[in-house]
Motif scaffolding. Structure first.
Motif: not given
Length: 328
Positions: A189, A192-193, A196, A222, A225
């Protein structure tokens, strides 16, 4: 403090290990130098190796879709084999890569550079936490691949001591959804953050997640996020480092997390026999449902491992595509 012990050079045939007919951008025989903190590729057992059995099929699937990655990044590269696979299969030309330890990163950089046929490739490496070492160095990335650890380290553990790629320090300051913590997906997680700002719109994060957790929870992670999420590929592997990994899951299962699912190796082999990773990806939820009656909780899987028996698990490549901010 650990004493660094360099392993003898490990030789890998990419045509055999990556199942390629030929290589045009990397050498036909790959020599890898490793330290005692480098994740050891399973050169003699590809079905237990994350790059050979999980990353490479995902890269091939993207390439067949016509999606290449001139700008590529990998998180937790280990020996650097995932970088070499991306250079060959996804035609990567600018490559970012990270690992937690400086010595591991140094060896990975040497392994990649020394095994390229095409030397006109930009390598950007950084040691540290997830993507933080590359902040400000890399942007408009097409694909970020991550295969991060799931198991929080015991309080007595030391990430600097030896090869600890299956664990991470659980004390984090970031907010993480409770269901993500319950299924030990915290680092996925956070990756994913952090991803970006690195990605172009339409770029994607490929998260390699052992299917010891329910697939709907991985998809929900997903989306939480801020990505469009789907399953790219679905496959299986023999559980590597079984004592450490299965024992870690069993410990957290006893603490009320999970449950976590393992399977008999023979069942996984027969279930996925003759089915491509991409085809299985399109049917992943149905396959998981069919496997469910045969799942083995971590505590029982640990008992099997302690008897010397092999266990396996499914693996999903979670495909998280960045959408424009206005659509988040």
């Amino acid at each position: 403090m650990s004493i660094r012990i360099d392993h003898p050079e490990l030789l890998v045939s990419p045509t055999e290990f990556f199942r390629l007919e030929e290589t045009t951008r990397i050498k036909p025989s790959i020599g890898l130098k490793l330290s005692d903190r480098s994740y050891l590729p399973k050169a003699d057992q590809p079905r237990a190796d994350w790059v050979a059995s999980v990353a490479v099929p995902a890269f091939k699937t993207l390439a067949r879709m016509g999606f290449l990655a001139p700008r590529f990044c990998t998180v937790g590269t280990g020996a650097g084999l995932d970088v070499l696979a991306a250079v060959e299969i996804l035609k990567a030309r600018t490559v970012g890569f990270t690992d937690l330890h400086e010595d591991v990163l140094d060896y990975a950089h040497e392994n990649v550079r020394s095994n390229l046929l095409d030397q006109d490739i930009e390598l950007l490496g950084g040691a540290g936490d997830i993507l933080a070492p590359l902040a400000g160095q890399l942007s408009d990335v097409d694909v970020i691949y991550e295969n991060l650890p799931n198991i929080p380290m015991a309080e007595s553990g030391d990430l600097a001591d030896g090869q600890t790629s299956s664990t991470f320090i659980s004390a984090r300051s970031e907010e993480v959804p409770s269901f993500v913590e319950k299924y030990l997906m915290t680092l996925h997680y956070l990756a994913l953050q952090q991803a970006r700002p690195f990605l172009r719109v339409g770029g994607r994060v490929l998260s390699s997640i052992g299917g010891r957790v329910p697939l709907p929870e991985a998809l929900a992670m997903s989306r939480a996020a801020g990505y469009n999420s789907s399953i790219l590929t679905y496959t299986w592997k023999v559980q590597s480092e079984p004592d450490e990994v299965v024992g870690g899951y069993a410990r957290w299962e006893r603490e009320g997390l999970g449950p976590f699912h393992f399977y008999p190796v023979g069942l996984l082999r027969s279930t996925f026999q003759g089915v491509s990773a991409a085809t299985a990806g399109a049917q992943a939820l149905e396959i998981e449902e069919a496997l469910a009656p045969h799942s083995i909780p971590a505590s029982d899987a640990l008992a099997l491992v302690e008897k010397g028996e092999e266990v396996g698990h499914t693996v999903v490549i979670l495909d998280s595509v960045k959408v424009p901010d206005s659509l988040d």
